[in-house]
Design a protein around this motif. Sequence first.
Motif, PDB file in Angstrom:
ATOM      1  N   PRO A 314       0.795  -1.230   0.000  1.00  0.00           N
ATOM      2  CA  PRO A 314       0.000   0.000   0.000  1.00  0.00           C
ATOM      3  C   PRO A 314       0.827   1.281   0.000  1.00  0.00           C
ATOM      4  CG  PRO A 314      -0.140  -1.122   2.111  1.00  0.00           C
ATOM      5  CD  PRO A 314       0.510  -2.073   1.169  1.00  0.00           C
ATOM      6  N   GLN A 315       1.974   1.278   0.645  1.00  0.00           N
ATOM      7  CA  GLN A 315       2.780   2.498   0.665  1.00  0.00           C
ATOM      8  C   GLN A 315       3.290   2.842  -0.731  1.00  0.00           C
ATOM      9  OE1 GLN A 315       2.855   4.507   3.088  1.00  0.00           O
ATOM     10  NE2 GLN A 315       1.846   3.133   4.570  1.00  0.00           N
ATOM     11  N   ALA A 316       3.645   1.832  -1.489  1.00  0.00           N
ATOM     12  CA  ALA A 316       4.060   2.073  -2.878  1.00  0.00           C
ATOM     13  C   ALA A 316       2.889   2.614  -3.692  1.00  0.00           C
ATOM     14  CB  ALA A 316       4.593   0.785  -3.494  1.00  0.00           C
ATOM     15  N   GLY A 317       1.702   2.092  -3.429  1.00  0.00           N
ATOM     16  CA  GLY A 317       0.521   2.590  -4.124  1.00  0.00           C
ATOM     17  C   GLY A 317       0.213   4.027  -3.764  1.00  0.00           C
ATOM     18  N   GLN A 339      -5.515   3.760   1.858  1.00  0.00           N
ATOM     19  CA  GLN A 339      -5.317   4.065   3.283  1.00  0.00           C
ATOM     20  C   GLN A 339      -5.821   2.913   4.148  1.00  0.00           C
ATOM     21  OE1 GLN A 339      -3.599   6.330   4.627  1.00  0.00           O
ATOM     22  NE2 GLN A 339      -3.431   8.010   3.154  1.00  0.00           N
ATOM     23  N   GLU A 340      -6.926   2.293   3.749  1.00  0.00           N
ATOM     24  CA  GLU A 340      -7.399   1.122   4.493  1.00  0.00           C
ATOM     25  C   GLU A 340      -6.376  -0.007   4.404  1.00  0.00           C
ATOM     26  OE1 GLU A 340     -11.085  -2.107   4.678  1.00  0.00           O
ATOM     27  OE2 GLU A 340     -11.124  -0.494   3.186  1.00  0.00           O
ATOM     28  N   ARG A 341      -5.834  -0.220   3.216  1.00  0.00           N
ATOM     29  CA  ARG A 341      -4.809  -1.265   3.064  1.00  0.00           C
ATOM     30  C   ARG A 341      -3.593  -0.966   3.929  1.00  0.00           C
ATOM     31  NH1 ARG A 341      -3.893  -4.224  -1.389  1.00  0.00           N
ATOM     32  NH2 ARG A 341      -2.199  -4.974  -0.048  1.00  0.00           N
ATOM     33  N   ALA A 342      -3.297   0.321   4.104  1.00  0.00           N
ATOM     34  CA  ALA A 342      -2.131   0.723   4.900  1.00  0.00           C
ATOM     35  C   ALA A 342      -2.405   0.678   6.404  1.00  0.00           C
ATOM     36  CB  ALA A 342      -1.675   2.119   4.489  1.00  0.00           C
ATOM     37  N   GLY A 343      -3.667   0.476   6.784  1.00  0.00           N
ATOM     38  CA  GLY A 343      -4.008   0.347   8.203  1.00  0.00           C
ATOM     39  C   GLY A 343      -4.541   1.592   8.858  1.00  0.00           C
ATOM     40  N   ASP A 344      -4.660   2.707   8.125  1.00  0.00           N
ATOM     41  CA  ASP A 344      -5.192   3.953   8.700  1.00  0.00           C
ATOM     42  C   ASP A 344      -6.701   3.978   8.481  1.00  0.00           C
ATOM     43  OD1 ASP A 344      -5.820   6.494   9.534  1.00  0.00           O
ATOM     44  OD2 ASP A 344      -4.191   7.482   8.432  1.00  0.00           O
ATOM     45  N   ARG A 350     -12.976   8.467   6.563  1.00  0.00           N
ATOM     46  CA  ARG A 350     -13.282   9.849   6.173  1.00  0.00           C
ATOM     47  C   ARG A 350     -13.249   9.999   4.652  1.00  0.00           C
ATOM     48  NH1 ARG A 350      -9.921  13.642   4.766  1.00  0.00           N
ATOM     49  NH2 ARG A 350      -8.109  12.606   5.685  1.00  0.00           N
ATOM     50  N   LEU A 351     -12.256   9.387   4.016  1.00  0.00           N
ATOM     51  CA  LEU A 351     -12.136   9.495   2.563  1.00  0.00           C
ATOM     52  C   LEU A 351     -13.261   8.750   1.848  1.00  0.00           C
ATOM     53  CD1 LEU A 351      -8.264   9.115   2.164  1.00  0.00           C
ATOM     54  CD2 LEU A 351      -9.629  11.180   1.779  1.00  0.00           C
ATOM     55  N   TYR A 352     -13.667   7.602   2.386  1.00  0.00           N
ATOM     56  CA  TYR A 352     -14.806   6.883   1.788  1.00  0.00           C
ATOM     57  C   TYR A 352     -16.064   7.764   1.825  1.00  0.00           C
ATOM     58  CZ  TYR A 352     -12.761   2.203   1.168  1.00  0.00           C
ATOM     59  OH  TYR A 352     -12.030   1.124   0.737  1.00  0.00           O
ATOM     60  N   GLN A 371     -18.903   1.406   2.921  1.00  0.00           N
ATOM     61  CA  GLN A 371     -17.498   1.204   3.267  1.00  0.00           C
ATOM     62  C   GLN A 371     -17.091   2.121   4.424  1.00  0.00           C
ATOM     63  OE1 GLN A 371     -17.206  -1.706   1.734  1.00  0.00           O
ATOM     64  NE2 GLN A 371     -15.142  -1.209   1.027  1.00  0.00           N
ATOM     65  N   ALA A 372     -17.543   3.366   4.369  1.00  0.00           N
ATOM     66  CA  ALA A 372     -17.226   4.308   5.453  1.00  0.00           C
ATOM     67  C   ALA A 372     -17.851   3.830   6.761  1.00  0.00           C
ATOM     68  CB  ALA A 372     -17.743   5.703   5.094  1.00  0.00           C
ATOM     69  N   ALA A 373     -19.111   3.397   6.696  1.00  0.00           N
ATOM     70  CA  ALA A 373     -19.801   2.916   7.907  1.00  0.00           C
ATOM     71  C   ALA A 373     -19.103   1.686   8.483  1.00  0.00           C
ATOM     72  CB  ALA A 373     -21.242   2.619   7.586  1.00  0.00           C
ATOM     73  N   ARG A 374     -18.653   0.797   7.618  1.00  0.00           N
ATOM     74  CA  ARG A 374     -17.966  -0.411   8.062  1.00  0.00           C
ATOM     75  C   ARG A 374     -16.701  -0.085   8.853  1.00  0.00           C
ATOM     76  NH1 ARG A 374     -13.750  -2.820   5.775  1.00  0.00           N
ATOM     77  NH2 ARG A 374     -14.018  -1.629   3.832  1.00  0.00           N
ATOM     78  N   LEU A 375     -15.907   0.864   8.317  1.00  0.00           N
ATOM     79  CA  LEU A 375     -14.663   1.224   8.986  1.00  0.00           C
ATOM     80  C   LEU A 375     -14.913   2.000  10.265  1.00  0.00           C
ATOM     81  CD1 LEU A 375     -12.253   2.122   6.052  1.00  0.00           C
ATOM     82  CD2 LEU A 375     -12.554  -0.034   7.235  1.00  0.00           C
ATOM     83  N   ASN A 376     -15.941   2.839  10.254  1.00  0.00           N
ATOM     84  CA  ASN A 376     -16.283   3.574  11.490  1.00  0.00           C
ATOM     85  C   ASN A 376     -16.689   2.609  12.596  1.00  0.00           C
ATOM     86  OD1 ASN A 376     -15.754   6.256  10.728  1.00  0.00           O
ATOM     87  ND2 ASN A 376     -17.713   6.411   9.645  1.00  0.00           N
ATOM     88  N   THR A 377     -17.418   1.577  12.230  1.00  0.00           N
ATOM     89  CA  THR A 377     -17.834   0.564  13.210  1.00  0.00           C
ATOM     90  C   THR A 377     -16.612  -0.181  13.762  1.00  0.00           C
ATOM     91  OG1 THR A 377     -19.951   0.246  12.106  1.00  0.00           O
ATOM     92  CG2 THR A 377     -19.212  -1.522  13.569  1.00  0.00           C
ATOM     93  N   ARG A 378     -15.681  -0.508  12.876  1.00  0.00           N
ATOM     94  CA  ARG A 378     -14.452  -1.208  13.319  1.00  0.00           C
ATOM     95  C   ARG A 378     -13.636  -0.321  14.228  1.00  0.00           C
ATOM     96  NH1 ARG A 378     -11.215  -3.683   8.364  1.00  0.00           N
ATOM     97  NH2 ARG A 378      -9.713  -3.928  10.085  1.00  0.00           N
ATOM     98  N   SER A 379     -13.559   0.970  13.907  1.00  0.00           N
ATOM     99  CA  SER A 379     -12.761   1.889  14.722  1.00  0.00           C
ATOM    100  C   SER A 379     -13.362   2.022  16.127  1.00  0.00           C
ATOM    101  CB  SER A 379     -12.684   3.272  14.052  1.00  0.00           C
ATOM    102  OG  SER A 379     -12.040   3.188  12.796  1.00  0.00           O
ATOM    103  N   ARG A 380     -14.682   2.090  16.197  1.00  0.00           N
ATOM    104  CA  ARG A 380     -15.341   2.218  17.512  1.00  0.00           C
ATOM    105  C   ARG A 380     -15.219   0.933  18.309  1.00  0.00           C
ATOM    106  NH1 ARG A 380     -19.269   5.056  14.426  1.00  0.00           N
ATOM    107  NH2 ARG A 380     -20.555   3.183  14.270  1.00  0.00           N
ATOM    108  N   GLY A 381     -15.150  -0.211  17.597  1.00  0.00           N
ATOM    109  CA  GLY A 381     -15.058  -1.485  18.277  1.00  0.00           C
ATOM    110  C   GLY A 381     -13.691  -1.697  18.893  1.00  0.00           C
TER     111      GLY A 381
END
Length: 381
Positions: A314-317, A339-344, A350-352, A371-381
């Motif tokens: 991901p960093q190369a991408g 950014q998701e692939r990179a772990g952020d 936010r970008l989604y 996709q945004a909702a999925r990551l927000n849920t993971r972050s809160r979890g």
Amino acid sequence: MNEVLLRSLTPAVLGVLVRRGADFAAAEDAVQEALVEAVRVWPGEEPRDPKAWLVTVAWRRFLDAARADTSRRRREERVEEEPPPGEAPAIDDTLQLYFLCAHPSLTPSSAVALTLRAVGGLTTKQIARAYLVPETTMGQRISRAKRTVSDVRFDQPGDVATVLRVLYLVFNEGYSGDVDLAAEAIRLTRQLAAAIDHPEVAGLLALMLLHHARRAARTTSDGSLVTLAEQDRGRWDTTLIAEGVRILQTALSRDRLGEFQAQAAIAALHADAPAAEETDWVQIVEWYDELTQLTDNPLVRLNRAVAVAEADGPQAGLAALSALDGSLPRYTAVAAYLQERAGDLTTAARLYAEAAQKAPDLPEHVHLTRQAARLNTRSRG
């Protein structure tokens, strides 16, 4: 009645009328009237020679219109009276019609509409429904297009690249109204491939077939988008894939690489992978490098950044992405994915959400929002 046969004869019949002396606009109107008459008459008994039947009826319609319009008397004096019954001429003007309908003087939308009507044999109503515009609007667009090309010599050389871009525009519209434009684009590209021996025509046909092969797996039953990595590859059409690969290999063997051949090669590598994790991303990056040299299209570079991330991390991408203009279509969605692939996950969510607001259609908007909702849920979890 064989509707596919009827529409496939349209360019040949139109070419006959133009060669007999009819101007393009009047000839196209006459052919459309003949097609309408065929729809009415043929279900009872299809003629022995469908092309000759259409030529005869269209020529009569043209002559009737010419006689009825006093402003066309001089042209009426030039044209021959109705030829005796018999087989239609064997001359095939299909290629010239493609060139004429994709003439550089036309806007892309006008070229698409004129191609679908004059070469594809679709009615104005069908084209309007497919593009979700009023029939009167589409009728005006087609009339303006016909007027624009009315003075273009029918037999002058045309630009194959322009024709291919018009057909690709049709293909990318997919399906709407009562016309499957993706299937129609494939039919017209097959017809073009039969009329001209050109590796890029073959490349475009291969690309369409390879993309179309994945169509059933692209959405769920409720219309939600399914990403390439998540698609059920068992639903891909292996017959279309095999045909697309065969056509592509033949085109590539001629060593006249063009952008559609390169795009088809990328699609073939995706189709060749039994599972997403088995995709040969290194080769795909190499093909994107070839494609970049051919087109230097910023959207190609955007897609290349994703391929680089898959091949080299991901960093190369993200590094490849940073060199591009952030205002590019889908740039934000690609940045979110990388950014998701990179772990952020926070930045990715936010970008989604931002990308969802820029989405060109509702399915993509819904997909990115989820996709945004999925990551927000993971972050809160």
